[in-house]
Structures are given as structure tokens and as C-alpha cells.
Design a protein around this motif. Structure first.
Motif, PDB file in Angstrom:
ATOM      1  N   GLU A 150       0.857  -1.315  -0.100  1.00  0.00           N
ATOM      2  CA  GLU A 150      -0.096   0.060  -0.041  1.00  0.00           C
ATOM      3  C   GLU A 150       0.894   1.199   0.100  1.00  0.00           C
ATOM      4  O   GLU A 150       1.988   1.312   0.710  1.00  0.00           O
ATOM      5  N   SER A 151       0.645   2.242  -0.688  1.00  0.00           N
ATOM      6  CA  SER A 151       1.226   3.556  -0.715  1.00  0.00           C
ATOM      7  C   SER A 151       0.195   4.686  -0.617  1.00  0.00           C
ATOM      8  O   SER A 151      -0.990   4.392  -0.506  1.00  0.00           O
ATOM      9  N   ARG A 152       0.636   5.545  -0.042  1.00  0.00           N
ATOM     10  CA  ARG A 152      -0.301   6.848   0.475  1.00  0.00           C
ATOM     11  C   ARG A 152      -0.793   7.581  -0.788  1.00  0.00           C
ATOM     12  O   ARG A 152      -0.007   7.732  -1.670  1.00  0.00           O
ATOM     13  N   THR A 153      -2.144   7.573  -0.577  1.00  0.00           N
ATOM     14  CA  THR A 153      -2.993   8.137  -1.773  1.00  0.00           C
ATOM     15  C   THR A 153      -4.283   8.774  -1.189  1.00  0.00           C
ATOM     16  O   THR A 153      -4.687   7.866  -0.107  1.00  0.00           O
ATOM     17  N   PRO A 154      -4.751   9.776  -1.557  1.00  0.00           N
ATOM     18  CA  PRO A 154      -5.794  10.475  -1.062  1.00  0.00           C
ATOM     19  C   PRO A 154      -7.054   9.415  -1.353  1.00  0.00           C
ATOM     20  O   PRO A 154      -7.344   9.546  -2.763  1.00  0.00           O
TER      21      PRO A 154
ATOM     22  N   ASN B   3     -11.372   5.443   4.752  1.00  0.00           N
ATOM     23  CA  ASN B   3     -10.111   6.368   5.025  1.00  0.00           C
ATOM     24  C   ASN B   3     -10.795   7.459   5.280  1.00  0.00           C
ATOM     25  O   ASN B   3      -9.676   8.361   5.570  1.00  0.00           O
TER      26      ASN B   3
END
Length: 255
Positions: free
Chosen positions: A20-24, A231
């Protein structure tokens, strides 16, 4: 990672063992994971996979006798198969229209155009179809192509509104298209052909019949996990609403 927005809800999907990568995003979805997702309530997902490292004759030999017969017979039916690894928007629209008619006939959710279009934009969507001798499209398949694997995500035909003879022909065309897709995936260097699900229950007769169809091609059962995580407050509300709305009208909330 695949991202898209539907009904003003931002969704990010991570597949297989993808980190997982940070994404809005309002909702983060974890699909086809090898282990339960920490911090989420994971659901079991079972599927059936073919190892494409074997030679084509070995793969064919593991297919059940009756299905092999149907595949060989289909070679005499003048079926024409197409496989599109980089479908354009126009071809995707043809698939959407065909699938939606199938969904209406079967009374299941229509295709999630937003999600599948996102797959196409990220270049992980494959489409295949088979035409009869008269040029009419009989069956469509849609695949998610990722991580050395082609995973079936949709299969559609209109056999339920065909007469018995034509329905039998469509069934043979479907088997033939699966076999030609398997060969195409192998020839292009993919290592796994995934039938996109296997029903682990015992009560749904139709799903058990679908299991039998998939099992007739051989393959190994694989146990995976899916999970959704909110989220944001918007994401939490959307997930809650999806559960409620599916109970009332499953066609409206197909994420």
C-alpha cells in the motif's frame, strides 16, 4: 494500485501482495491478498488457477474429457476468437452494452463501468470475445492482467434467452474461448490463468454448476482474502450505505 471516483467517493485498490502506498482515498480496497489484511475485517475469497508453465499439451491433458471434446468440436464451428490486451474505449463500450444485457437477463448487477474503465486507463484490462459463423458475438470475457496473472473478472453470454440448440452452441463457444484465452496468456508469457472465483459453499445450485464448469479445465484451488477499509468519514458512510442498499437493491451499489 488502481484509483477511481464513483458517486463522489474516491477509491484506491491494491491487488495481490502489492504494497500500500499513501494516496488520497475515501475507501481503500485490498483484493486477492495471500493473507488477511491487518486492521481490517477480511473476507475469504477462493479461486481456481491454472499453471501456464506447463506446455500446452500438458494443460490440455488435465482438462476433463468432455470439455476437451467440446473444445475440439468447436474447431469445426467456424468460431472466430479475438483477444485485446489494450482495448480502446469503443471496444470497452461494446463489452459494457453486451454485459449489461446479460446482467438484466440474469438479474445481477450491471458492470461497474467506472471501475473497469479505470482498469483500462491503467492498462491492466484485457477483453476477449468469440463470434459465431454468422459474425455475431456469442461470448465476452474480461480480465485483470497483473502480477504475471490474467484473472477473469467478467464472463457474459445470452444463452438464457436462446433456444436449446443455440444455448448449447454458446456453451461450446465459451469453452473454446477459455481455451484460446489460456493459449494466448501462455504465449504472451503470463504464468497463471485465474478463473476469478470458486464458490466454497454447498447451497447455491447455480454457483455449484459454475464450479463444475471451471473445474472441468483442471487447475488448483487457491484461498485468498479481500478487505475494504474506510479512510474518511465519507468512506465510512459509503461502506455502510453499500451494505444497506445491497439488501434493498443490489443493482445500485456495485463497487
Amino acid at each position: 494500485m488502481i484509483t477511481y471516483e464513483k458517486a463522489h467517493v474516491r477509491v484506491a485498490e491494491f491487488f495481490f501482495d502489492e504494497q500500500e502506498s499513501r494516496t488520497p482515498a475515501d475507501i481503500v480496497r485490498y483484493q486477492f491478498r495471500p493473507d488477511p489484511v491487518k486492521g481490517c475485517e477480511s473476507s475469504d475469497f477462493h479461486t481456481l488457477c491454472l499453471d501456464l508453465a506447463c506446455d500446452a499439451d500438458t494443460i490440455l491433458s488435465k482438462i476433463h474429457k468432455e470439455t476437451r471434446y467440446e473444445i475440439r468440436r468447436a474447431g469445426k464451428d467456424n468460431f472466430a476468437c479475438e483477444y485485446h490486451s489494450h482495448p480502446d474505449a469503443a471496444l470497452a463500450e461494446e463489452f459494457f452494452g453486451f454485459y449489461d444485457r446479460f446482467a438484466d437477463i440474469k438479474n445481477v448487477p450491471r458492470v461497474n463501468r467506472t471501475r473497469i474503465s479505470a482498469f483500462r486507463r491503467h492498462d491492466v484490462l484485457d477483453l476477449s470475445r468469440v463470434r459465431g459463423a454468422d459474425g455475431r458475438v456469442l461470448v465476452w470475457h474480461a480480465y485483470l492482467r497483473m502480477r504475471n496473472c490474467a484473472r477473469l473478472i467478467h464472463s457474459a453470454s445470452h444463452f438464457r434467452v436462446a433456444d436449446k440448440l443455440e444455448a448449447t452452441m454458446m456453451g461450446r463457444a465459451n469453452r473454446y474461448l477459455h481455451w484460446m484465452d489460456i493459449l494466448h496468456c501462455k504465449e504472451t508469457g503470463l504464468g497463471v490463468y485465474d478463473f476469478g472465483g470458486w464458490y466454497a459453499g454447498q447451497t447455491d445450485v447455480e454457483k455449484l454448476k459454475i464450479n463444475q464448469f471451471k473445474e472441468s479445465f483442471g487447475g488448483e484451488r487457491v484461498h485468498q482474502y479481500n478487505a475494504d477499509r474506510s479512510n474518511s468519514l465519507v468512506g465510512a458512510a459509503a461502506l455502510g450505505a453499500r451494505v444497506a442498499m445491497r439488501l434493498l437493491d443490489r443493482r445500485k451499489w456495485n463497487w
